[in-house]
Design an enzyme around this catalytic site. Structure first.
Site, mmCIF file in Angstrom:
data_model
loop_
_atom_site.group_PDB
_atom_site.id
_atom_site.type_symbol
_atom_site.label_atom_id
_atom_site.label_comp_id
_atom_site.label_asym_id
_atom_site.label_seq_id
_atom_site.Cartn_x
_atom_site.Cartn_y
_atom_site.Cartn_z
ATOM 1 C CG ASN A 9 -12.450 -36.871 -6.916
ATOM 2 O OD1 ASN A 9 -11.289 -36.448 -6.954
ATOM 3 N ND2 ASN A 9 -13.488 -36.131 -7.278
ATOM 4 C CD1 TRP A 10 -8.154 -40.029 -2.802
ATOM 5 C CD2 TRP A 10 -5.956 -39.621 -2.885
ATOM 6 N NE1 TRP A 10 -7.497 -41.206 -2.494
ATOM 7 C CE2 TRP A 10 -6.150 -40.983 -2.542
ATOM 8 C CE3 TRP A 10 -4.645 -39.141 -2.996
ATOM 9 C CZ2 TRP A 10 -5.086 -41.857 -2.304
ATOM 10 C CZ3 TRP A 10 -3.589 -40.013 -2.770
ATOM 11 C CH2 TRP A 10 -3.806 -41.353 -2.424
ATOM 12 C CE LYS A 11 -14.825 -34.384 -4.420
ATOM 13 N NZ LYS A 11 -16.134 -33.835 -4.068
ATOM 14 C CG HIS A 95 -16.271 -33.838 -9.901
ATOM 15 N ND1 HIS A 95 -16.674 -32.795 -9.103
ATOM 16 C CD2 HIS A 95 -16.360 -34.958 -9.137
ATOM 17 C CE1 HIS A 95 -16.979 -33.260 -7.903
ATOM 18 N NE2 HIS A 95 -16.811 -34.572 -7.903
ATOM 19 C CD GLU A 97 -15.956 -30.830 -6.095
ATOM 20 O OE1 GLU A 97 -14.803 -31.223 -6.345
ATOM 21 O OE2 GLU A 97 -16.656 -31.326 -5.185
ATOM 22 C CD GLU A 167 -19.685 -37.673 -8.147
ATOM 23 O OE1 GLU A 167 -19.189 -38.388 -7.286
ATOM 24 O OE2 GLU A 167 -19.152 -36.631 -8.551
ATOM 25 N N GLY A 173 -20.355 -33.895 -0.665
ATOM 26 C CA GLY A 173 -19.668 -33.264 0.455
ATOM 27 C C GLY A 173 -20.600 -32.663 1.488
ATOM 28 C CB SER A 212 -22.776 -37.854 1.278
ATOM 29 O OG SER A 212 -22.469 -36.470 1.264
ATOM 30 N N GLY A 233 -15.731 -39.315 -2.540
ATOM 31 C CA GLY A 233 -14.909 -38.142 -2.256
ATOM 32 C C GLY A 233 -14.319 -38.215 -0.860
ATOM 33 N N GLY A 234 -14.941 -37.509 0.072
ATOM 34 C CA GLY A 234 -14.412 -37.383 1.433
ATOM 35 C C GLY A 234 -13.988 -38.695 2.082
HETATM 36 O O1 LIG Z 1 -16.156 -37.328 -6.732
HETATM 37 C C1 LIG Z 1 -16.708 -37.530 -5.645
HETATM 38 C C2 LIG Z 1 -17.904 -36.827 -5.286
HETATM 39 O O2 LIG Z 1 -17.802 -35.462 -5.505
HETATM 40 C C3 LIG Z 1 -18.471 -37.200 -3.961
HETATM 41 O O3 LIG Z 1 -17.853 -36.515 -2.909
HETATM 42 P P1 LIG Z 1 -18.269 -36.867 -1.392
HETATM 43 O O4 LIG Z 1 -18.165 -38.345 -1.274
HETATM 44 O O5 LIG Z 1 -17.278 -36.130 -0.551
HETATM 45 O O6 LIG Z 1 -19.668 -36.389 -1.232
#
Ligand SMILES: O=C[C@H](O)COP(=O)(O)O
Length: 251
Positions: A9-11, A95, A97, A167, A173, A212, A233-234
């Site tokens: 997920n590149w957000k 999600h 967010e 999650e 994050g 994470s 994510g990150g």
């Molecule tokens: O969609 C992915 C999640 O929000 C995890 O994000 P993260 O891997 O940056 O903690």
């Protein structure tokens, strides 16, 4: 064949140039992997570009959100049919967010999940508790309510067609990952809850962990019996890290 899935997920990150460079570095190591299905979810404006770059790679395309309606006067929104037409296989739904920053309720998330299924997309239902909820002991109730809202709307067959991603909000994050045991405990609970409707379909529903996940903790998480892959994510923005996570899932 482990049958695991890893979704990046590149957000709200990327650019035409950065996407091209990321995929140039990422796709060659992924080509050698078997037994893992990989997807990436770029922001809407880059779906066409990334879809074209992924062609022939075996890596699937996903989107990060959708509107529950098919079309209409919803300025700024995107419908499931549009995502399908652009080649998306997956779409993230609910999600944390989206839930916390954009006010998405369990009911709306269920509507979106249903709309995605109707368009032939694989919705990825994201669920998870906040730190306060974990501390006050309501993790199980929160997750159950989030899953049940969708279960009531689309049934177990609908959920099993898609994917569920656990999650924990406190792990997203933050660099603080749920331990494999903590994650497994919630995954087992989700599997049991789905199993009340149909044990076989519950067993077949992919349950991903997100929060994470990094190259150095992925293998231990993926070794848990009810963890069928990861939502990243990150680390999905760094080719070497994401490739290593996919590699851990392929083992
Ligand atoms: O969609 C992915 C999640 O929000 C995890 O994000 P993260 O891997 O940056 O903690």
């Amino acid at each position: 064949m482990s049958g695991k899935r890893v979704i990046g997920n590149w957000k709200m990150n990327g650019s035409l140039d950065a996407n091209r460079r990321l995929l140039q570095e990422l796709l060659p190591p992924l080509a050698a992997l078997t037994g893992v299905e990989v997807a990436v979810c770029p922001p809407f404006p880059y779906l066409a570009q990334v879809g074209a770059l992924l062609e022939g790679s075996g890596v699937a395309l996903g989107a990060q959100n959708l509107h529950a309606a098919e079309k209409g006067a919803f300025t700024g929104e995107v419908g499931a049919g549009m995502l399908k037409e652009l080649g998306c296989r997956y779409v993230l739904v609910g999600h944390s967010e989206r839930r916390s920053l954009f006010g998405e309720s369990d009911g709306l998330v269920a509507e979106k999940f249903e709309a995605a299924l109707a368009a032939g997309l694989l919705p990825v239902l994201c669920v998870g508790e906040t730190l306060a909820q974990r501390r006050d002991g309501s993790t199980e109730a929160v997750i159950a309510a989030q899953v049940r809202a969708v279960l009531q709307r689309v049934g177990i067959a609908g959920i099993a067609t898609g994917v569920v991603a656990y999650e924990p909000v406190w792990a997203i994050g933050t660099g603080e990952t749920a331990s494999p045991e903590q994650a497994q405990a919630v995954h087992r609970q989700i599997r049991a809850l789905l199993g009340e409707a149909d044990r076989e379909l519950a067993a077949a529903t992919p349950l991903l962990y997100g929060g994470s996940v990094k190259a150095d903790n992925a293998a231990a998480l993926f070794a848990q019996p009810d963890i069928d892959g990861g939502l990243i994510g990150g680390a999905s923005l760094e080719a070497a890290s994401f490739a290593a996570i996919c590699q851990a899932a392929a083992r």
